[in-house]
Scaffold this motif. Structure first.
Motif, PDB file in Angstrom:
ATOM      1  N   ASN A  40       0.873  -1.293  -0.038  1.00  0.00           N
ATOM      2  CA  ASN A  40       0.193  -0.199  -0.193  1.00  0.00           C
ATOM      3  C   ASN A  40       0.779   1.221   0.012  1.00  0.00           C
ATOM      4  N   GLU A  41       0.320   2.372  -0.267  1.00  0.00           N
ATOM      5  CA  GLU A  41       0.992   3.461  -0.174  1.00  0.00           C
ATOM      6  C   GLU A  41       1.781   3.987   1.006  1.00  0.00           C
ATOM      7  N   ARG A  42       1.113   3.793   1.942  1.00  0.00           N
ATOM      8  CA  ARG A  42       1.927   3.790   3.247  1.00  0.00           C
ATOM      9  C   ARG A  42       3.132   3.113   3.425  1.00  0.00           C
ATOM     10  N   THR A  43       2.996   1.948   2.976  1.00  0.00           N
ATOM     11  CA  THR A  43       4.359   1.180   3.002  1.00  0.00           C
ATOM     12  C   THR A  43       5.556   1.866   2.479  1.00  0.00           C
ATOM     13  N   THR A  45       5.880   4.797   1.338  1.00  0.00           N
ATOM     14  CA  THR A  45       6.192   6.409   1.924  1.00  0.00           C
ATOM     15  C   THR A  45       7.135   5.861   3.221  1.00  0.00           C
ATOM     16  N   ASP A  46       6.852   4.808   4.007  1.00  0.00           N
ATOM     17  CA  ASP A  46       7.798   4.308   4.863  1.00  0.00           C
ATOM     18  C   ASP A  46       9.251   3.826   4.624  1.00  0.00           C
ATOM     19  N   ASN A  49      11.068   7.001   2.921  1.00  0.00           N
ATOM     20  CA  ASN A  49      11.029   8.147   3.604  1.00  0.00           C
ATOM     21  C   ASN A  49      10.628   9.505   2.936  1.00  0.00           C
ATOM     22  N   GLY A  51       6.997  11.627   0.911  1.00  0.00           N
ATOM     23  CA  GLY A  51       6.031  12.185   1.143  1.00  0.00           C
ATOM     24  C   GLY A  51       4.813  11.163   0.206  1.00  0.00           C
ATOM     25  N   ARG A  52       3.580  11.336   0.429  1.00  0.00           N
ATOM     26  CA  ARG A  52       2.607  10.873  -0.254  1.00  0.00           C
ATOM     27  C   ARG A  52       2.626  11.125  -1.708  1.00  0.00           C
ATOM     28  N   ARG A  56       3.291   8.590  -4.841  1.00  0.00           N
ATOM     29  CA  ARG A  56       1.877   8.564  -5.603  1.00  0.00           C
ATOM     30  C   ARG A  56       2.494   8.715  -7.037  1.00  0.00           C
TER      31      ARG A  56
END
Length: 217
Positions: A40-43, A45-46, A49, A51-52, A56
């Motif tokens: 997923n997008e959160r993974t 971004t983590d 390091n 931003g979204r 994206r």
């Protein structure tokens, strides 16, 4: 890709989206993001390091290149890796690589030659040190400079995703001697470009693709 590498790339003036793209692309090529996995997008971004927004944009580009599939409400799927597809990628790549090599020999400037020589030196150093990741990074730089030197953005845009898919297959299918053979094939092509020999450069591009075909199942 470590943070030192990210900082170095940032100094070149690349946008955050381009930096995110390079990081995610490398993870796909080196199978850190496993074929068929859904993230997923959160993974992303983590692990980058970033931003979204830059992540994206990177995902959209990678999806266009066929390395990811955006699945609404389900996540982002990493493209499957079927070794039988390597030959198809090389079939599509061979003609455009000849065009890029020929035109780079015709139109490349001294700055391009310097960068190509640096990429060649990095490949040979990676070969000596058995540094697969170092070789892949040098190969990415080579492909980028090749497209710039050829002054044919249409051919470069066609070649770029095919080159990335090829790196991914190469990483998956490499065997003892692959690093040495690949570095040698690239070095021969670079020498022909720098020597401004368009016919020889095109033929060396064909030889490079021919070597890669020996790795395909």
């Amino acid at each position: 890709m470590d943070q030192t590498a990210v900082h170095t790339m940032a100094q070149t003036g690349e946008s955050l989206a381009e930096l995110a793209y390079r990081q995610i692309e490398e993870m796909i090529v080196t199978l850190k993001l496993e074929p068929g996995a859904v993230v997923n997008e959160r993974t992303l971004t983590d692990v980058t390091n970033m931003g979204r927004t830059p992540v994206r944009e990177a995902v959209q580009k990678l999806a266009w290149e066929g390395l990811m599939e955006i699945r609404p409400r389900s996540g982002i799927a990493i493209a499957a890796l079927n070794p039988q597809d390597f030959s198809r990628v090389l079939d599509a790549r061979e003609g455009v690589e000849r065009v890029l090599a020929r035109d780079a020999a015709l139109y490349g400037a001294s700055l391009h030659h310097e960068r190509l020589k640096a990429a060649s030196d990095a490949m040979m150093a990676a070969r000596s040190g058995n540094d697969v990741i170092g070789f892949l990074n040098a190969d990415k730089i080579f492909d980028t400079v090749l497209g710039q030197a050829a002054e044919n953005p249409y051919a470069a845009r066609l070649a770029s995703p095919l080159q990335t898919h090829s790196r991914r297959f190469w990483f998956r299918l490499q065997r003892p001697g692959s690093l040495e053979q690949s570095a040698g094939a690239h070095t021969a092509l670079i020498k022909a470009i720098i020597a401004r020999e368009p016919g020889k450069a095109a033929d060396e591009a064909t030889r490079l693709i021919g070597y890669l075909r020996t790795m395909a199942p």
